[in-house]
Design a protein around this motif. Structure first.
Motif, PDB file in Angstrom:
ATOM      1  N   VAL A 153       0.836  -1.203   0.000  1.00 50.48           N
ATOM      2  CA  VAL A 153       0.000   0.000   0.000  1.00 50.48           C
ATOM      3  C   VAL A 153       0.870   1.251   0.000  1.00 50.48           C
ATOM      4  O   VAL A 153       0.616   2.214  -0.738  1.00 50.48           O
ATOM      5  CB  VAL A 153      -0.953  -0.018   1.216  1.00 50.48           C
ATOM      6  CG1 VAL A 153      -1.655   1.331   1.373  1.00 50.48           C
ATOM      7  CG2 VAL A 153      -1.984  -1.129   1.061  1.00 50.48           C
TER       8      VAL A 153
ATOM      9  N   PHE B 239      -8.531   4.708  -0.081  1.00 51.52           N
ATOM     10  CA  PHE B 239      -8.649   3.310   0.355  1.00 51.52           C
ATOM     11  C   PHE B 239      -9.898   2.601  -0.172  1.00 51.52           C
ATOM     12  O   PHE B 239      -9.964   1.370  -0.142  1.00 51.52           O
ATOM     13  CB  PHE B 239      -8.634   3.226   1.890  1.00 51.52           C
ATOM     14  CG  PHE B 239      -9.920   3.617   2.551  1.00 51.52           C
ATOM     15  CD1 PHE B 239     -10.924   2.679   2.776  1.00 51.52           C
ATOM     16  CD2 PHE B 239     -10.152   4.929   2.951  1.00 51.52           C
ATOM     17  CE1 PHE B 239     -12.098   3.024   3.403  1.00 51.52           C
ATOM     18  CE2 PHE B 239     -11.326   5.279   3.573  1.00 51.52           C
ATOM     19  CZ  PHE B 239     -12.314   4.329   3.794  1.00 51.52           C
TER      20      PHE B 239
ATOM     21  N   ASP C 256     -12.376   0.726  -2.521  1.00 56.03           N
ATOM     22  CA  ASP C 256     -12.422  -0.023  -3.776  1.00 56.03           C
ATOM     23  C   ASP C 256     -13.893  -0.148  -4.166  1.00 56.03           C
ATOM     24  O   ASP C 256     -14.662  -0.847  -3.508  1.00 56.03           O
ATOM     25  CB  ASP C 256     -11.802  -1.413  -3.585  1.00 56.03           C
ATOM     26  CG  ASP C 256     -11.739  -2.203  -4.881  1.00 56.03           C
ATOM     27  OD1 ASP C 256     -12.312  -1.738  -5.895  1.00 56.03           O
ATOM     28  OD2 ASP C 256     -11.122  -3.278  -4.871  1.00 56.03           O
TER      29      ASP C 256
ATOM     30  N   GLN D 209     -12.412  -5.567   0.234  1.00 53.02           N
ATOM     31  CA  GLN D 209     -11.072  -5.031   0.005  1.00 53.02           C
ATOM     32  C   GLN D 209     -10.966  -3.592   0.482  1.00 53.02           C
ATOM     33  O   GLN D 209      -9.881  -3.133   0.854  1.00 53.02           O
ATOM     34  CB  GLN D 209     -10.724  -5.136  -1.481  1.00 53.02           C
ATOM     35  CG  GLN D 209     -10.501  -6.562  -1.946  1.00 53.02           C
ATOM     36  CD  GLN D 209      -9.831  -6.634  -3.301  1.00 53.02           C
ATOM     37  OE1 GLN D 209      -9.216  -5.660  -3.750  1.00 53.02           O
ATOM     38  NE2 GLN D 209      -9.925  -7.803  -3.937  1.00 53.02           N
ATOM     39  N   SER D 210     -12.066  -2.866   0.507  1.00 52.25           N
ATOM     40  CA  SER D 210     -12.038  -1.513   1.063  1.00 52.25           C
ATOM     41  C   SER D 210     -11.740  -1.559   2.558  1.00 52.25           C
ATOM     42  O   SER D 210     -10.968  -0.749   3.089  1.00 52.25           O
ATOM     43  CB  SER D 210     -13.387  -0.819   0.816  1.00 52.25           C
ATOM     44  OG  SER D 210     -13.659  -0.709  -0.565  1.00 52.25           O
TER      45      SER D 210
ATOM     46  N   GLU E 173     -10.092  -3.985   4.036  1.00 54.41           N
ATOM     47  CA  GLU E 173      -8.693  -4.397   4.156  1.00 54.41           C
ATOM     48  C   GLU E 173      -7.762  -3.207   3.919  1.00 54.41           C
ATOM     49  O   GLU E 173      -6.766  -3.024   4.643  1.00 54.41           O
ATOM     50  CB  GLU E 173      -8.396  -5.517   3.174  1.00 54.41           C
ATOM     51  CG  GLU E 173      -9.116  -6.818   3.487  1.00 54.41           C
ATOM     52  CD  GLU E 173      -8.852  -7.873   2.431  1.00 54.41           C
ATOM     53  OE1 GLU E 173      -8.129  -7.558   1.444  1.00 54.41           O
ATOM     54  OE2 GLU E 173      -9.364  -9.002   2.573  1.00 54.41           O
ATOM     55  N   ASN E 174      -8.053  -2.389   2.903  1.00 55.26           N
ATOM     56  CA  ASN E 174      -7.216  -1.220   2.624  1.00 55.26           C
ATOM     57  C   ASN E 174      -7.221  -0.246   3.793  1.00 55.26           C
ATOM     58  O   ASN E 174      -6.193   0.346   4.125  1.00 55.26           O
ATOM     59  CB  ASN E 174      -7.706  -0.522   1.359  1.00 55.26           C
ATOM     60  CG  ASN E 174      -7.525  -1.376   0.127  1.00 55.26           C
ATOM     61  OD1 ASN E 174      -6.693  -2.296   0.114  1.00 55.26           O
ATOM     62  ND2 ASN E 174      -8.295  -1.095  -0.911  1.00 55.26           N
TER      63      ASN E 174
ATOM     64  N   TYR F  25      -4.913  -1.729   6.433  1.00 54.02           N
ATOM     65  CA  TYR F  25      -3.484  -1.569   6.138  1.00 54.02           C
ATOM     66  C   TYR F  25      -3.064  -0.103   6.278  1.00 54.02           C
ATOM     67  O   TYR F  25      -1.946   0.194   6.741  1.00 54.02           O
ATOM     68  CB  TYR F  25      -3.190  -2.063   4.720  1.00 54.02           C
ATOM     69  CG  TYR F  25      -3.557  -3.516   4.494  1.00 54.02           C
ATOM     70  CD1 TYR F  25      -3.359  -4.463   5.497  1.00 54.02           C
ATOM     71  CD2 TYR F  25      -4.093  -3.937   3.275  1.00 54.02           C
ATOM     72  CE1 TYR F  25      -3.693  -5.791   5.283  1.00 54.02           C
ATOM     73  CE2 TYR F  25      -4.438  -5.266   3.060  1.00 54.02           C
ATOM     74  CZ  TYR F  25      -4.242  -6.187   4.075  1.00 54.02           C
ATOM     75  OH  TYR F  25      -4.573  -7.502   3.870  1.00 54.02           O
ATOM     76  N   THR F  26      -3.941   0.812   5.886  1.00 50.87           N
ATOM     77  CA  THR F  26      -3.608   2.234   5.987  1.00 50.87           C
ATOM     78  C   THR F  26      -3.453   2.661   7.446  1.00 50.87           C
ATOM     79  O   THR F  26      -2.621   3.516   7.774  1.00 50.87           O
ATOM     80  CB  THR F  26      -4.702   3.076   5.313  1.00 50.87           C
ATOM     81  OG1 THR F  26      -4.880   2.624   3.970  1.00 50.87           O
ATOM     82  CG2 THR F  26      -4.326   4.546   5.300  1.00 50.87           C
TER      83      THR F  26
ATOM     84  N   SER G 207     -10.339   1.788  -7.981  1.00 56.22           N
ATOM     85  CA  SER G 207      -9.588   1.743  -6.734  1.00 56.22           C
ATOM     86  C   SER G 207      -8.201   2.333  -6.929  1.00 56.22           C
ATOM     87  O   SER G 207      -7.474   1.945  -7.857  1.00 56.22           O
ATOM     88  CB  SER G 207      -9.479   0.295  -6.232  1.00 56.22           C
ATOM     89  OG  SER G 207      -8.645   0.228  -5.096  1.00 56.22           O
TER      90      SER G 207
ATOM     91  N   LEU H  88      -5.674   1.940  -4.913  1.00 56.92           N
ATOM     92  CA  LEU H  88      -4.688   0.930  -4.518  1.00 56.92           C
ATOM     93  C   LEU H  88      -4.783  -0.321  -5.378  1.00 56.92           C
ATOM     94  O   LEU H  88      -4.010  -1.260  -5.176  1.00 56.92           O
ATOM     95  CB  LEU H  88      -4.891   0.555  -3.034  1.00 56.92           C
ATOM     96  CG  LEU H  88      -4.680   1.694  -2.035  1.00 56.92           C
ATOM     97  CD1 LEU H  88      -4.997   1.232  -0.613  1.00 56.92           C
ATOM     98  CD2 LEU H  88      -3.249   2.225  -2.109  1.00 56.92           C
TER      99      LEU H  88
END
Length: 324
Positions: free
Chosen positions: A208, A228, A230, A236-237, A239-240, A243-244, A304, A306
Protein backbone atom coordinates in the motif's frame (compact mmCIF):
# COMPACT_ATOMS: atom_id res chain seq x y z
CA UNK A 1 -11.53 14.67 118.61
CA UNK A 2 -10.24 11.07 119.09
CA UNK A 3 -7.09 10.62 116.98
CA UNK A 4 -7.80 6.90 116.50
CA UNK A 5 -11.01 7.67 114.63
CA UNK A 6 -10.30 7.54 110.92
CA UNK A 7 -11.17 10.37 108.61
CA UNK A 8 -14.18 9.72 106.45
CA UNK A 9 -13.24 9.33 102.81
CA UNK A 10 -14.77 11.63 100.28
CA UNK A 11 -16.31 10.54 96.99
CA UNK A 12 -13.12 11.45 95.11
CA UNK A 13 -11.00 9.50 97.60
CA UNK A 14 -12.92 6.32 96.78
CA UNK A 15 -12.39 6.87 93.07
CA UNK A 16 -8.67 7.47 93.65
CA UNK A 17 -8.34 4.22 95.61
CA UNK A 18 -10.01 2.24 92.82
CA UNK A 19 -7.81 3.93 90.23
CA UNK A 20 -4.63 3.05 92.18
CA UNK A 21 -5.78 -0.57 92.34
CA UNK A 22 -6.54 -0.58 88.62
CA UNK A 23 -3.06 0.77 87.75
CA UNK A 24 -1.43 -1.81 90.02
CA UNK A 25 -3.28 -4.62 88.27
CA UNK A 26 -2.12 -3.36 84.87
CA UNK A 27 1.50 -3.75 85.99
CA UNK A 28 0.74 -7.39 86.87
CA UNK A 29 -0.35 -8.38 83.36
CA UNK A 30 3.15 -9.47 82.33
CA UNK A 31 3.41 -11.72 85.40
CA UNK A 32 -0.10 -13.05 84.83
CA UNK A 33 0.77 -14.00 81.24
CA UNK A 34 3.51 -16.21 82.72
CA UNK A 35 1.23 -17.65 85.41
CA UNK A 36 3.29 -16.04 88.21
CA UNK A 37 0.80 -13.52 89.64
CA UNK A 38 -1.26 -15.76 91.93
CA UNK A 39 -0.20 -14.17 95.22
CA UNK A 40 -0.50 -10.60 93.95
CA UNK A 41 -3.95 -11.31 92.52
CA UNK A 42 -5.12 -12.60 95.92
CA UNK A 43 -3.84 -9.40 97.50
CA UNK A 44 -5.70 -7.36 94.91
CA UNK A 45 -8.94 -9.21 95.64
CA UNK A 46 -8.48 -8.64 99.35
CA UNK A 47 -7.87 -4.94 98.69
CA UNK A 48 -10.97 -4.83 96.50
CA UNK A 49 -12.99 -6.44 99.27
CA UNK A 50 -11.70 -3.86 101.74
CA UNK A 51 -12.59 -0.97 99.43
CA UNK A 52 -16.08 -2.35 98.92
CA UNK A 53 -16.55 -2.74 102.68
CA UNK A 54 -15.48 0.87 103.21
CA UNK A 55 -18.17 1.99 100.77
CA UNK A 56 -20.88 -0.04 102.51
CA UNK A 57 -20.06 1.60 105.84
CA UNK A 58 -20.25 5.05 104.31
CA UNK A 59 -23.14 7.23 103.31
CA UNK A 60 -21.94 6.92 99.68
CA UNK A 61 -23.07 3.29 99.46
CA UNK A 62 -26.09 4.45 97.44
CA UNK A 63 -23.91 6.28 94.88
CA UNK A 64 -24.39 4.37 91.64
CA UNK A 65 -21.20 5.71 90.02
CA UNK A 66 -19.07 4.34 92.86
CA UNK A 67 -20.90 1.01 92.64
CA UNK A 68 -20.24 0.95 88.90
CA UNK A 69 -16.56 1.73 89.43
CA UNK A 70 -16.33 -1.16 91.92
CA UNK A 71 -17.92 -3.53 89.39
CA UNK A 72 -15.55 -2.48 86.60
CA UNK A 73 -12.45 -2.93 88.77
CA UNK A 74 -13.74 -6.30 89.95
CA UNK A 75 -14.24 -7.37 86.32
CA UNK A 76 -10.68 -6.32 85.45
CA UNK A 77 -9.38 -8.27 88.44
CA UNK A 78 -11.29 -11.33 87.20
CA UNK A 79 -9.73 -10.96 83.74
CA UNK A 80 -6.22 -10.80 85.20
CA UNK A 81 -6.96 -13.83 87.37
CA UNK A 82 -8.24 -15.76 84.34
CA UNK A 83 -5.08 -14.93 82.35
CA UNK A 84 -2.93 -16.06 85.26
CA UNK A 85 -4.90 -19.29 85.76
CA UNK A 86 -4.66 -20.10 82.05
CA UNK A 87 -0.86 -19.85 82.13
CA UNK A 88 -0.12 -21.47 85.49
CA UNK A 89 2.48 -24.23 85.40
CA UNK A 90 1.98 -26.38 88.46
CA UNK A 91 5.42 -27.92 88.29
CA UNK A 92 7.18 -24.56 88.27
CA UNK A 93 5.29 -23.07 91.23
CA UNK A 94 5.20 -26.19 93.31
CA UNK A 95 1.40 -26.11 93.50
CA UNK A 96 -0.46 -29.39 93.27
CA UNK A 97 -4.07 -30.42 93.40
CA UNK A 98 -5.16 -33.30 95.56
CA UNK A 99 -6.20 -36.07 93.19
CA UNK A 100 -8.94 -37.41 95.45
CA UNK A 101 -10.46 -33.98 95.97
CA UNK A 102 -10.33 -33.33 92.25
CA UNK A 103 -12.15 -36.55 91.36
CA UNK A 104 -14.77 -36.05 94.07
CA UNK A 105 -15.41 -32.50 92.88
CA UNK A 106 -15.64 -33.72 89.30
CA UNK A 107 -18.20 -36.39 90.25
CA UNK A 108 -20.22 -33.87 92.21
CA UNK A 109 -20.16 -31.48 89.26
CA UNK A 110 -21.35 -34.28 86.96
CA UNK A 111 -24.35 -35.00 89.16
CA UNK A 112 -23.18 -38.05 91.11
CA UNK A 113 -23.30 -38.24 94.89
CA UNK A 114 -19.89 -38.34 96.51
CA UNK A 115 -19.30 -40.63 99.50
CA UNK A 116 -16.42 -40.41 101.88
CA UNK A 117 -13.55 -42.66 101.07
CA UNK A 118 -11.09 -43.25 98.26
CA UNK A 119 -12.41 -42.73 94.75
CA UNK A 120 -10.39 -45.70 93.54
CA UNK A 121 -12.83 -48.07 95.26
CA UNK A 122 -15.56 -46.95 92.86
CA UNK A 123 -13.39 -47.54 89.85
CA UNK A 124 -12.55 -51.10 90.87
CA UNK A 125 -16.24 -52.09 90.67
CA UNK A 126 -17.81 -50.16 87.81
CA UNK A 127 -21.56 -49.86 88.03
CA UNK A 128 -23.69 -49.36 84.91
CA UNK A 129 -26.20 -47.36 86.94
CA UNK A 130 -23.48 -45.02 88.18
CA UNK A 131 -22.18 -44.58 84.65
CA UNK A 132 -25.59 -43.63 83.28
CA UNK A 133 -26.23 -41.33 86.22
CA UNK A 134 -23.22 -39.19 85.30
CA UNK A 135 -24.12 -36.10 83.28
CA UNK A 136 -21.56 -36.56 80.52
CA UNK A 137 -23.05 -33.73 78.46
CA UNK A 138 -22.33 -31.30 81.29
CA UNK A 139 -18.73 -32.51 81.44
CA UNK A 140 -18.43 -32.17 77.69
CA UNK A 141 -19.65 -28.58 77.76
CA UNK A 142 -17.14 -27.77 80.50
CA UNK A 143 -14.34 -29.37 78.49
CA UNK A 144 -15.39 -27.41 75.40
CA UNK A 145 -15.27 -24.14 77.35
CA UNK A 146 -11.86 -24.55 79.00
CA UNK A 147 -9.98 -26.76 76.53
CA UNK A 148 -7.98 -25.43 73.58
CA UNK A 149 -8.18 -28.74 71.72
CA UNK A 150 -10.36 -28.65 68.56
CA UNK A 151 -13.56 -30.63 68.83
CA UNK A 152 -13.81 -33.51 66.38
CA UNK A 153 -17.01 -34.27 64.51
CA UNK A 154 -17.74 -37.93 65.00
CA UNK A 155 -20.70 -38.15 62.63
CA UNK A 156 -18.32 -37.62 59.69
CA UNK A 157 -16.41 -40.77 60.51
CA UNK A 158 -19.09 -42.87 58.80
CA UNK A 159 -19.10 -41.16 55.40
CA UNK A 160 -15.32 -40.78 55.47
CA UNK A 161 -14.68 -44.38 56.41
CA UNK A 162 -12.83 -46.28 53.72
CA UNK A 163 -14.45 -49.37 52.27
CA UNK A 164 -12.56 -52.19 50.72
CA UNK A 165 -13.22 -52.42 47.03
CA UNK A 166 -14.34 -55.65 45.57
CA UNK A 167 -12.09 -57.03 42.83
CA UNK A 168 -13.54 -56.44 39.41
CA UNK A 169 -12.45 -58.34 36.34
CA UNK A 170 -11.43 -55.88 33.67
CA UNK A 171 -11.05 -56.56 29.99
CA UNK A 172 -7.54 -55.98 28.82
CA UNK A 173 -7.19 -53.46 26.02
CA UNK A 174 -5.22 -54.59 23.02
CA UNK A 175 -2.05 -52.61 22.38
CA UNK A 176 -2.14 -51.59 18.74
CA UNK A 177 0.46 -48.83 18.94
CA UNK A 178 3.12 -51.00 17.34
CA UNK A 179 1.12 -52.37 14.42
CA UNK A 180 -1.32 -49.60 13.48
CA UNK A 181 -0.46 -46.39 11.65
CA UNK A 182 0.05 -43.48 14.02
CA UNK A 183 -1.35 -40.04 13.23
CA UNK A 184 -0.67 -36.96 15.26
CA UNK A 185 -1.66 -33.33 15.10
CA UNK A 186 1.93 -32.32 14.31
CA UNK A 187 2.19 -34.62 11.30
CA UNK A 188 2.18 -31.88 8.62
CA UNK A 189 4.31 -31.16 5.59
CA UNK A 190 6.59 -28.18 5.14
CA UNK A 191 4.50 -26.74 2.32
CA UNK A 192 1.45 -26.71 4.60
CA UNK A 193 2.97 -24.02 6.76
CA UNK A 194 4.48 -21.88 4.01
CA UNK A 195 3.41 -18.28 4.46
CA UNK A 196 1.39 -16.83 1.60
CA UNK A 197 2.70 -13.33 1.01
CA UNK A 198 -0.60 -12.13 -0.41
CA UNK A 199 -2.24 -12.76 2.98
CA UNK A 200 0.66 -11.42 5.03
CA UNK A 201 -0.22 -8.15 6.78
CA UNK A 202 3.31 -6.73 6.79
CA UNK A 203 3.64 -7.43 3.06
CA UNK A 204 0.34 -5.78 2.23
CA UNK A 205 1.20 -2.69 4.33
CA UNK A 206 4.42 -2.29 2.32
CA UNK A 207 2.52 -2.72 -0.96
CA UNK A 208 0.00 0.00 0.00
CA UNK A 209 2.82 2.41 0.88
CA UNK A 210 4.70 1.54 -2.31
CA UNK A 211 1.58 2.24 -4.40
CA UNK A 212 1.20 5.63 -2.69
CA UNK A 213 4.80 6.52 -3.61
CA UNK A 214 4.66 5.23 -7.18
CA UNK A 215 1.44 6.99 -8.19
CA UNK A 216 2.85 10.37 -7.27
CA UNK A 217 0.30 11.77 -4.86
CA UNK A 218 0.50 15.60 -4.72
CA UNK A 219 2.30 17.20 -1.79
CA UNK A 220 -0.98 18.45 -0.35
CA UNK A 221 -2.19 14.83 -0.16
CA UNK A 222 -5.40 13.28 -1.45
CA UNK A 223 -8.94 12.51 -0.37
CA UNK A 224 -8.80 9.77 2.25
CA UNK A 225 -11.91 7.99 0.94
CA UNK A 226 -10.61 7.97 -2.62
CA UNK A 227 -7.36 6.50 -1.31
CA UNK A 228 -8.65 3.31 0.36
CA UNK A 229 -12.14 2.66 -1.09
CA UNK A 230 -12.42 -0.02 -3.78
CA UNK A 231 -15.77 0.50 -5.59
CA UNK A 232 -15.74 -3.11 -6.78
CA UNK A 233 -15.33 -4.74 -3.34
CA UNK A 234 -16.48 -3.74 0.12
CA UNK A 235 -14.22 -6.38 1.69
CA UNK A 236 -11.07 -5.03 0.00
CA UNK A 237 -12.04 -1.51 1.06
CA UNK A 238 -12.07 -2.69 4.68
CA UNK A 239 -8.69 -4.40 4.16
CA UNK A 240 -7.22 -1.22 2.62
CA UNK A 241 -8.46 0.81 5.57
CA UNK A 242 -6.87 -1.71 7.91
CA UNK A 243 -3.48 -1.57 6.14
CA UNK A 244 -3.61 2.23 5.99
CA UNK A 245 -4.13 2.43 9.76
CA UNK A 246 -0.78 0.67 10.23
CA UNK A 247 0.97 3.23 8.02
CA UNK A 248 -0.55 6.07 10.04
CA UNK A 249 0.36 4.40 13.30
CA UNK A 250 3.97 3.83 12.17
CA UNK A 251 4.31 7.49 11.14
CA UNK A 252 4.59 6.89 7.36
CA UNK A 253 1.34 8.67 6.52
CA UNK A 254 -0.66 11.28 8.38
CA UNK A 255 -4.36 12.03 8.40
CA UNK A 256 -5.73 15.55 8.64
CA UNK A 257 -8.89 17.49 7.80
CA UNK A 258 -9.37 20.21 5.22
CA UNK A 259 -12.75 21.86 4.82
CA UNK A 260 -14.30 19.02 6.83
CA UNK A 261 -12.90 16.35 4.47
CA UNK A 262 -10.22 13.89 5.69
CA UNK A 263 -7.01 13.91 3.65
CA UNK A 264 -4.04 11.58 3.74
CA UNK A 265 -0.48 12.80 3.18
CA UNK A 266 3.04 11.45 3.37
CA UNK A 267 5.12 12.35 6.41
CA UNK A 268 8.21 14.30 5.40
CA UNK A 269 11.75 13.53 6.55
CA UNK A 270 11.80 16.67 8.65
CA UNK A 271 8.60 15.65 10.42
CA UNK A 272 10.09 12.21 11.10
CA UNK A 273 13.10 13.82 12.78
CA UNK A 274 10.77 15.83 14.99
CA UNK A 275 8.69 12.81 15.93
CA UNK A 276 9.10 13.49 19.67
CA UNK A 277 7.45 16.91 19.28
CA UNK A 278 4.64 15.71 17.03
CA UNK A 279 1.11 15.78 18.45
CA UNK A 280 -0.87 12.61 17.79
CA UNK A 281 -4.58 11.95 18.18
CA UNK A 282 -6.62 8.79 18.38
CA UNK A 283 -9.67 8.66 16.12
CA UNK A 284 -12.48 6.10 15.94
CA UNK A 285 -14.39 5.95 12.64
CA UNK A 286 -17.39 3.83 11.67
CA UNK A 287 -17.33 2.23 8.26
CA UNK A 288 -20.05 -0.17 7.12
CA UNK A 289 -21.60 -1.22 3.82
CA UNK A 290 -24.04 1.73 3.74
CA UNK A 291 -21.15 4.19 4.30
CA UNK A 292 -19.15 2.46 1.55
CA UNK A 293 -21.98 3.01 -0.96
CA UNK A 294 -22.50 6.57 0.24
CA UNK A 295 -18.88 7.69 -0.23
CA UNK A 296 -18.60 6.00 -3.65
CA UNK A 297 -21.57 8.03 -4.89
CA UNK A 298 -20.57 11.25 -3.14
CA UNK A 299 -16.96 11.38 -4.40
CA UNK A 300 -17.71 9.61 -7.71
CA UNK A 301 -15.16 6.87 -7.13
CA UNK A 302 -14.95 4.74 -10.26
CA UNK A 303 -11.77 2.76 -9.65
CA UNK A 304 -9.59 1.74 -6.73
CA UNK A 305 -6.49 3.88 -6.16
CA UNK A 306 -4.69 0.93 -4.52
CA UNK A 307 -5.84 -1.48 -7.23
CA UNK A 308 -8.31 -4.33 -7.14
CA UNK A 309 -7.03 -7.75 -6.02
CA UNK A 310 -8.49 -10.97 -7.42
CA UNK A 311 -10.73 -12.74 -4.91
CA UNK A 312 -13.36 -15.46 -4.73
CA UNK A 313 -16.93 -14.25 -5.38
CA UNK A 314 -18.88 -13.42 -2.26
CA UNK A 315 -22.33 -14.92 -1.77
CA UNK A 316 -23.45 -12.28 0.66
CA UNK A 317 -22.48 -8.69 1.35
CA UNK A 318 -21.23 -8.32 4.97
CA UNK A 319 -23.28 -6.00 7.13
CA UNK A 320 -20.91 -5.98 10.12
CA UNK A 321 -19.50 -2.66 11.16
CA UNK A 322 -15.77 -2.09 11.47
CA UNK A 323 -14.41 0.33 14.10
CA UNK A 324 -10.90 1.65 13.47
Amino acid sequence: MDASRKRKLSRQDHFNNYEKLRQRMKTQLSSASKGQASSTILNDIDELTRLYGAIQNDRLRLDTKIQLEDSEVFREASDVAAINARNIRLGDLGISVNEEDFMNSLKEFAGRSVQEGNYEEDEEEPDEYSFNKTNWLKLGVLYHQVSKKPISIDFLNGPLATERRRPVVRTRNQDDTKSAHLTTASNVNAEDITINEEHNTAYMVRMVYQTYLEKGVPDEGMNFFKFFIDPESFGQSVENLFYTSFLIKDGRLKLYQQDGIPYIQRVTQQEMEQEDKAVTHHHIARFNYQAWEFYIEKYEIESSFLGHRDEAPEDEIPDDELDV
